[in-house]
Design an enzyme around this catalytic site. Structure first.
Site, PDB file in Angstrom:
ATOM      1  N   GLU A  40     -33.393   8.629  24.636  1.00 38.88           N
ATOM      2  CA  GLU A  40     -32.453   9.738  24.799  1.00 38.88           C
ATOM      3  C   GLU A  40     -31.478   9.470  25.946  1.00 38.88           C
ATOM      4  O   GLU A  40     -31.880   9.068  27.041  1.00 38.88           O
ATOM      5  CB  GLU A  40     -33.220  11.041  25.063  1.00 38.88           C
ATOM      6  CG  GLU A  40     -32.308  12.259  25.177  1.00 38.88           C
ATOM      7  CD  GLU A  40     -33.058  13.546  25.488  1.00 38.88           C
ATOM      8  OE1 GLU A  40     -32.526  14.627  25.199  1.00 38.88           O
ATOM      9  OE2 GLU A  40     -34.190  13.466  26.028  1.00 38.88           O
ATOM     10  N   LYS A 112     -28.994  17.801  18.769  1.00 38.12           N
ATOM     11  CA  LYS A 112     -30.256  18.386  19.241  1.00 38.12           C
ATOM     12  C   LYS A 112     -30.278  19.895  19.045  1.00 38.12           C
ATOM     13  O   LYS A 112     -29.364  20.603  19.469  1.00 38.12           O
ATOM     14  CB  LYS A 112     -30.450  18.029  20.716  1.00 38.12           C
ATOM     15  CG  LYS A 112     -31.810  18.373  21.288  1.00 38.12           C
ATOM     16  CD  LYS A 112     -31.931  17.799  22.693  1.00 38.12           C
ATOM     17  CE  LYS A 112     -33.291  18.028  23.309  1.00 38.12           C
ATOM     18  NZ  LYS A 112     -33.401  17.386  24.641  1.00 38.12           N
ATOM     19  N   CYS A 149     -36.199  14.599  21.674  1.00 40.73           N
ATOM     20  CA  CYS A 149     -36.989  15.060  22.814  1.00 40.73           C
ATOM     21  C   CYS A 149     -37.606  16.451  22.629  1.00 40.73           C
ATOM     22  O   CYS A 149     -38.636  16.569  21.989  1.00 40.73           O
ATOM     23  CB  CYS A 149     -36.143  14.992  24.088  1.00 40.73           C
ATOM     24  SG  CYS A 149     -37.149  14.931  25.603  1.00 40.73           S
TER      25      CYS A 149
END
Length: 292
Positions: A40, A112, A149
Protein backbone atom coordinates in the site's frame (compact mmCIF):
# COMPACT_ATOMS: atom_id res chain seq x y z
CA UNK A 1 1.11 -19.31 -11.67
CA UNK A 2 4.15 -17.87 -9.95
CA UNK A 3 3.56 -14.67 -8.01
CA UNK A 4 5.88 -12.26 -6.20
CA UNK A 5 5.15 -9.86 -3.34
CA UNK A 6 7.57 -6.97 -2.85
CA UNK A 7 7.89 -6.33 0.91
CA UNK A 8 10.00 -3.24 1.48
CA UNK A 9 10.63 -0.18 3.62
CA UNK A 10 10.55 3.50 2.74
CA UNK A 11 14.02 4.69 1.72
CA UNK A 12 13.77 8.37 2.62
CA UNK A 13 12.56 9.71 -0.73
CA UNK A 14 10.27 8.72 -3.55
CA UNK A 15 13.19 8.52 -5.96
CA UNK A 16 15.27 6.16 -3.85
CA UNK A 17 12.26 4.04 -2.93
CA UNK A 18 11.31 3.65 -6.61
CA UNK A 19 14.88 2.66 -7.42
CA UNK A 20 14.76 -0.17 -4.88
CA UNK A 21 11.28 -1.24 -5.97
CA UNK A 22 12.30 -1.45 -9.61
CA UNK A 23 15.32 -3.57 -8.77
CA UNK A 24 13.03 -5.99 -6.95
CA UNK A 25 10.44 -6.05 -9.73
CA UNK A 26 13.09 -6.87 -12.33
CA UNK A 27 14.55 -9.58 -10.09
CA UNK A 28 11.10 -11.10 -9.53
CA UNK A 29 10.44 -11.11 -13.26
CA UNK A 30 13.74 -12.83 -14.02
CA UNK A 31 12.78 -15.47 -11.45
CA UNK A 32 9.60 -16.22 -13.36
CA UNK A 33 6.91 -14.18 -11.60
CA UNK A 34 3.85 -13.54 -13.76
CA UNK A 35 2.01 -11.46 -11.16
CA UNK A 36 3.83 -8.89 -9.00
CA UNK A 37 2.13 -7.21 -6.04
CA UNK A 38 3.36 -4.02 -4.37
CA UNK A 39 2.39 -2.81 -0.89
CA UNK A 40 0.00 0.00 0.00
CA UNK A 41 1.20 3.51 -0.98
CA UNK A 42 4.54 2.00 -1.93
CA UNK A 43 6.03 5.12 -3.55
CA UNK A 44 6.31 7.20 -0.38
CA UNK A 45 6.30 7.04 3.38
CA UNK A 46 3.00 6.19 5.06
CA UNK A 47 2.05 9.85 5.40
CA UNK A 48 -1.27 9.19 7.17
CA UNK A 49 0.46 9.10 10.58
CA UNK A 50 -0.55 12.76 10.86
CA UNK A 51 -2.94 15.25 9.31
CA UNK A 52 -0.99 17.70 7.17
CA UNK A 53 -2.33 19.22 3.95
CA UNK A 54 1.17 19.37 2.44
CA UNK A 55 0.92 15.65 1.70
CA UNK A 56 -1.90 16.21 -0.79
CA UNK A 57 0.86 17.29 -3.19
CA UNK A 58 1.86 13.63 -3.45
CA UNK A 59 -1.32 13.01 -5.44
CA UNK A 60 -0.45 15.61 -8.08
CA UNK A 61 1.74 13.10 -9.92
CA UNK A 62 -0.97 10.43 -10.22
CA UNK A 63 -1.22 10.55 -14.03
CA UNK A 64 2.57 10.47 -14.39
CA UNK A 65 2.75 7.60 -11.89
CA UNK A 66 0.26 5.59 -13.95
CA UNK A 67 2.38 6.08 -17.08
CA UNK A 68 5.53 5.14 -15.17
CA UNK A 69 4.15 1.85 -13.82
CA UNK A 70 2.52 1.08 -17.14
CA UNK A 71 5.96 1.09 -18.72
CA UNK A 72 7.37 -1.11 -15.94
CA UNK A 73 4.62 -3.69 -16.46
CA UNK A 74 5.16 -3.68 -20.22
CA UNK A 75 8.97 -3.81 -20.05
CA UNK A 76 8.80 -6.82 -17.73
CA UNK A 77 5.73 -8.47 -19.33
CA UNK A 78 4.01 -8.90 -15.96
CA UNK A 79 0.62 -8.23 -14.44
CA UNK A 80 1.44 -5.56 -11.86
CA UNK A 81 -0.61 -4.44 -8.84
CA UNK A 82 0.30 -0.90 -7.73
CA UNK A 83 -1.06 1.30 -4.93
CA UNK A 84 -1.19 5.03 -5.71
CA UNK A 85 -2.49 8.32 -4.30
CA UNK A 86 -5.11 9.52 -6.77
CA UNK A 87 -6.23 13.12 -7.23
CA UNK A 88 -9.52 13.52 -9.08
CA UNK A 89 -9.85 17.24 -8.36
CA UNK A 90 -8.91 19.62 -5.58
CA UNK A 91 -10.30 18.29 -2.32
CA UNK A 92 -11.17 14.86 -3.75
CA UNK A 93 -8.55 12.16 -3.38
CA UNK A 94 -8.51 8.36 -3.25
CA UNK A 95 -6.28 5.55 -2.05
CA UNK A 96 -6.27 3.69 -5.35
CA UNK A 97 -4.96 0.42 -6.71
CA UNK A 98 -4.14 0.43 -10.41
CA UNK A 99 -3.60 -2.97 -12.04
CA UNK A 100 -1.59 -3.17 -15.26
CA UNK A 101 -1.71 -5.91 -17.87
CA UNK A 102 1.44 -7.42 -19.38
CA UNK A 103 1.25 -5.03 -22.34
CA UNK A 104 1.17 -2.01 -20.05
CA UNK A 105 -2.52 -1.29 -20.46
CA UNK A 106 -4.61 -0.48 -17.39
CA UNK A 107 -6.60 -3.62 -16.58
CA UNK A 108 -8.61 -1.85 -13.90
CA UNK A 109 -8.73 0.27 -10.74
CA UNK A 110 -10.03 -0.14 -7.22
CA UNK A 111 -10.55 2.74 -4.80
CA UNK A 112 -10.29 1.86 -1.12
CA UNK A 113 -13.77 1.52 0.35
CA UNK A 114 -13.21 1.25 4.11
CA UNK A 115 -11.23 4.22 5.45
CA UNK A 116 -9.75 4.13 8.97
CA UNK A 117 -9.41 7.03 11.38
CA UNK A 118 -7.26 5.86 14.27
CA UNK A 119 -4.18 7.26 16.07
CA UNK A 120 -1.36 7.07 13.53
CA UNK A 121 -3.74 6.06 10.73
CA UNK A 122 -5.62 9.26 9.91
CA UNK A 123 -6.78 8.24 6.46
CA UNK A 124 -10.17 9.96 6.56
CA UNK A 125 -8.30 13.27 6.37
CA UNK A 126 -6.79 12.27 3.01
CA UNK A 127 -9.04 9.77 1.27
CA UNK A 128 -12.61 9.83 0.02
CA UNK A 129 -14.26 6.38 0.26
CA UNK A 130 -14.16 4.52 -3.04
CA UNK A 131 -17.02 4.71 -5.53
CA UNK A 132 -16.09 1.86 -7.90
CA UNK A 133 -17.64 -0.88 -5.78
CA UNK A 134 -16.18 -4.33 -5.23
CA UNK A 135 -15.42 -5.40 -8.79
CA UNK A 136 -12.79 -8.04 -9.69
CA UNK A 137 -10.29 -6.89 -12.28
CA UNK A 138 -9.95 -9.11 -15.36
CA UNK A 139 -6.34 -9.91 -16.28
CA UNK A 140 -4.43 -12.54 -18.25
CA UNK A 141 -3.57 -14.32 -14.97
CA UNK A 142 -7.13 -14.40 -13.65
CA UNK A 143 -9.79 -12.20 -12.08
CA UNK A 144 -8.15 -10.28 -9.25
CA UNK A 145 -10.25 -9.26 -6.26
CA UNK A 146 -8.09 -6.37 -5.13
CA UNK A 147 -8.87 -4.68 -1.81
CA UNK A 148 -6.70 -2.38 0.34
CA UNK A 149 -5.49 -2.68 3.94
CA UNK A 150 -8.44 -1.67 6.20
CA UNK A 151 -10.71 -3.54 3.78
CA UNK A 152 -9.05 -6.74 5.01
CA UNK A 153 -11.07 -6.69 8.25
CA UNK A 154 -14.41 -6.90 6.43
CA UNK A 155 -15.72 -10.34 5.41
CA UNK A 156 -18.42 -8.64 3.35
CA UNK A 157 -15.86 -7.19 0.93
CA UNK A 158 -14.12 -10.54 0.46
CA UNK A 159 -17.45 -12.29 -0.02
CA UNK A 160 -18.69 -9.85 -2.66
CA UNK A 161 -15.45 -10.14 -4.62
CA UNK A 162 -15.84 -13.91 -4.47
CA UNK A 163 -19.48 -13.85 -5.54
CA UNK A 164 -18.46 -11.71 -8.53
CA UNK A 165 -15.99 -14.35 -9.65
CA UNK A 166 -12.61 -13.31 -8.23
CA UNK A 167 -9.94 -16.01 -8.54
CA UNK A 168 -7.63 -14.43 -5.93
CA UNK A 169 -8.03 -11.87 -3.15
CA UNK A 170 -5.17 -9.36 -2.98
CA UNK A 171 -4.51 -6.92 -0.13
CA UNK A 172 -1.78 -4.28 -0.48
CA UNK A 173 -1.42 -3.03 3.10
CA UNK A 174 0.47 -0.80 5.55
CA UNK A 175 0.06 -1.89 9.15
CA UNK A 176 2.40 -2.03 12.10
CA UNK A 177 3.06 -1.80 15.81
CA UNK A 178 3.73 1.05 18.18
CA UNK A 179 6.98 0.26 20.00
CA UNK A 180 5.49 1.23 23.35
CA UNK A 181 2.91 -1.58 23.14
CA UNK A 182 3.66 -4.75 25.10
CA UNK A 183 5.02 -7.79 23.31
CA UNK A 184 1.81 -9.64 24.19
CA UNK A 185 -0.33 -6.95 22.60
CA UNK A 186 1.84 -6.92 19.48
CA UNK A 187 1.41 -10.68 19.10
CA UNK A 188 -2.36 -10.39 19.54
CA UNK A 189 -2.57 -7.75 16.84
CA UNK A 190 -0.43 -9.67 14.37
CA UNK A 191 -2.27 -12.92 15.02
CA UNK A 192 -5.63 -11.20 14.51
CA UNK A 193 -4.45 -9.69 11.22
CA UNK A 194 -3.22 -12.99 9.81
CA UNK A 195 -6.18 -14.99 11.12
CA UNK A 196 -8.72 -12.57 9.66
CA UNK A 197 -7.28 -12.81 6.18
CA UNK A 198 -6.84 -16.58 6.33
CA UNK A 199 -10.52 -16.75 7.28
CA UNK A 200 -11.41 -15.00 4.02
CA UNK A 201 -9.51 -17.71 2.16
CA UNK A 202 -11.31 -20.48 4.07
CA UNK A 203 -14.81 -19.02 3.93
CA UNK A 204 -14.56 -18.40 0.19
CA UNK A 205 -12.18 -21.23 -0.82
CA UNK A 206 -9.95 -18.75 -2.56
CA UNK A 207 -6.21 -17.87 -2.34
CA UNK A 208 -5.32 -14.70 -0.43
CA UNK A 209 -2.29 -12.47 -1.02
CA UNK A 210 -1.33 -9.87 1.59
CA UNK A 211 1.62 -7.55 0.93
CA UNK A 212 2.76 -5.34 3.83
CA UNK A 213 5.60 -2.85 4.32
CA UNK A 214 8.43 -3.06 6.86
CA UNK A 215 10.63 -0.61 8.72
CA UNK A 216 10.18 2.14 11.29
CA UNK A 217 8.67 5.45 10.15
CA UNK A 218 8.65 8.33 12.63
CA UNK A 219 5.62 10.55 13.14
CA UNK A 220 6.71 13.80 11.42
CA UNK A 221 4.78 15.88 13.98
CA UNK A 222 6.44 14.25 16.98
CA UNK A 223 3.06 13.76 18.64
CA UNK A 224 3.60 10.01 18.50
CA UNK A 225 6.90 8.18 18.17
CA UNK A 226 5.92 6.48 14.92
CA UNK A 227 4.99 3.10 13.49
CA UNK A 228 7.10 -0.01 13.06
CA UNK A 229 5.50 -1.76 10.10
CA UNK A 230 5.37 -5.46 10.82
CA UNK A 231 5.91 -7.04 7.40
CA UNK A 232 4.66 -10.62 7.59
CA UNK A 233 3.49 -10.54 3.98
CA UNK A 234 1.97 -13.89 3.14
CA UNK A 235 0.15 -16.04 0.64
CA UNK A 236 -2.35 -18.65 1.73
CA UNK A 237 -4.34 -21.20 -0.24
CA UNK A 238 -8.02 -22.00 -0.57
CA UNK A 239 -8.16 -23.72 2.83
CA UNK A 240 -6.18 -21.02 4.57
CA UNK A 241 -2.97 -23.04 4.42
CA UNK A 242 0.21 -20.97 4.42
CA UNK A 243 2.04 -21.20 1.10
CA UNK A 244 4.62 -18.48 1.79
CA UNK A 245 5.25 -16.16 4.74
CA UNK A 246 7.80 -13.36 5.16
CA UNK A 247 9.28 -12.23 8.48
CA UNK A 248 8.56 -8.99 10.35
CA UNK A 249 11.66 -6.95 9.62
CA UNK A 250 13.40 -7.72 6.32
CA UNK A 251 12.87 -6.36 2.84
CA UNK A 252 12.25 -9.34 0.62
CA UNK A 253 10.61 -10.76 -2.46
CA UNK A 254 8.10 -13.36 -1.33
CA UNK A 255 7.42 -15.96 -4.01
CA UNK A 256 4.52 -18.40 -4.19
CA UNK A 257 2.85 -20.68 -6.72
CA UNK A 258 -0.92 -20.46 -7.06
CA UNK A 259 -2.94 -23.31 -8.53
CA UNK A 260 -6.25 -21.99 -9.84
CA UNK A 261 -7.87 -25.43 -9.98
CA UNK A 262 -7.43 -25.79 -6.22
CA UNK A 263 -10.45 -23.56 -5.60
CA UNK A 264 -12.79 -25.95 -7.42
CA UNK A 265 -11.30 -28.94 -5.64
CA UNK A 266 -11.91 -27.36 -2.24
CA UNK A 267 -15.39 -26.01 -3.01
CA UNK A 268 -16.55 -29.41 -4.25
CA UNK A 269 -15.73 -30.87 -0.81
CA UNK A 270 -16.51 -27.84 1.37
CA UNK A 271 -19.51 -26.21 -0.39
CA UNK A 272 -19.87 -23.16 1.83
CA UNK A 273 -21.29 -21.08 -1.02
CA UNK A 274 -23.96 -23.69 -1.74
CA UNK A 275 -25.24 -23.76 1.83
CA UNK A 276 -25.63 -20.03 2.36
CA UNK A 277 -29.12 -18.93 3.48
CA UNK A 278 -29.27 -15.71 1.51
CA UNK A 279 -32.99 -15.23 2.23
CA UNK A 280 -32.12 -14.77 5.92
CA UNK A 281 -29.28 -12.28 5.54
CA UNK A 282 -31.27 -9.03 5.27
CA UNK A 283 -29.90 -7.79 8.58
CA UNK A 284 -26.48 -7.45 6.96
CA UNK A 285 -27.77 -4.35 5.14
CA UNK A 286 -28.15 -2.53 8.47
CA UNK A 287 -25.50 -0.88 10.62
CA UNK A 288 -26.89 -2.75 13.62
CA UNK A 289 -29.97 -4.95 14.07
CA UNK A 290 -31.61 -3.16 16.96
CA UNK A 291 -34.29 -4.93 18.93
CA UNK A 292 -37.79 -3.79 18.04
Amino acid sequence: MKIALIQQKYHGSKEKTLEVTLEQVVKATKNGAQLVVLQELHQTEYFCQCEDSKFFAYANSFEEDVKFWSKIAKDNAIVLVTSLFEKRTAGLYHNTVVVFEKDGSVAGKYRKMHIPDDPGFYEKFYFTPGDLGFEPIHTSVGKLGVLICWDQWYPEAARIMTLKGADILIYPTAIGWFDEDSEEEKERQLDSWITMQRSHAIANAIPVISCNRVGFEADPTGVMKGTRFWGNSFVCGAQGEMIAHANHEDETILYADIKHTRTKEVRDIWPFLRDRRIEEYGCLLKIYCDEK
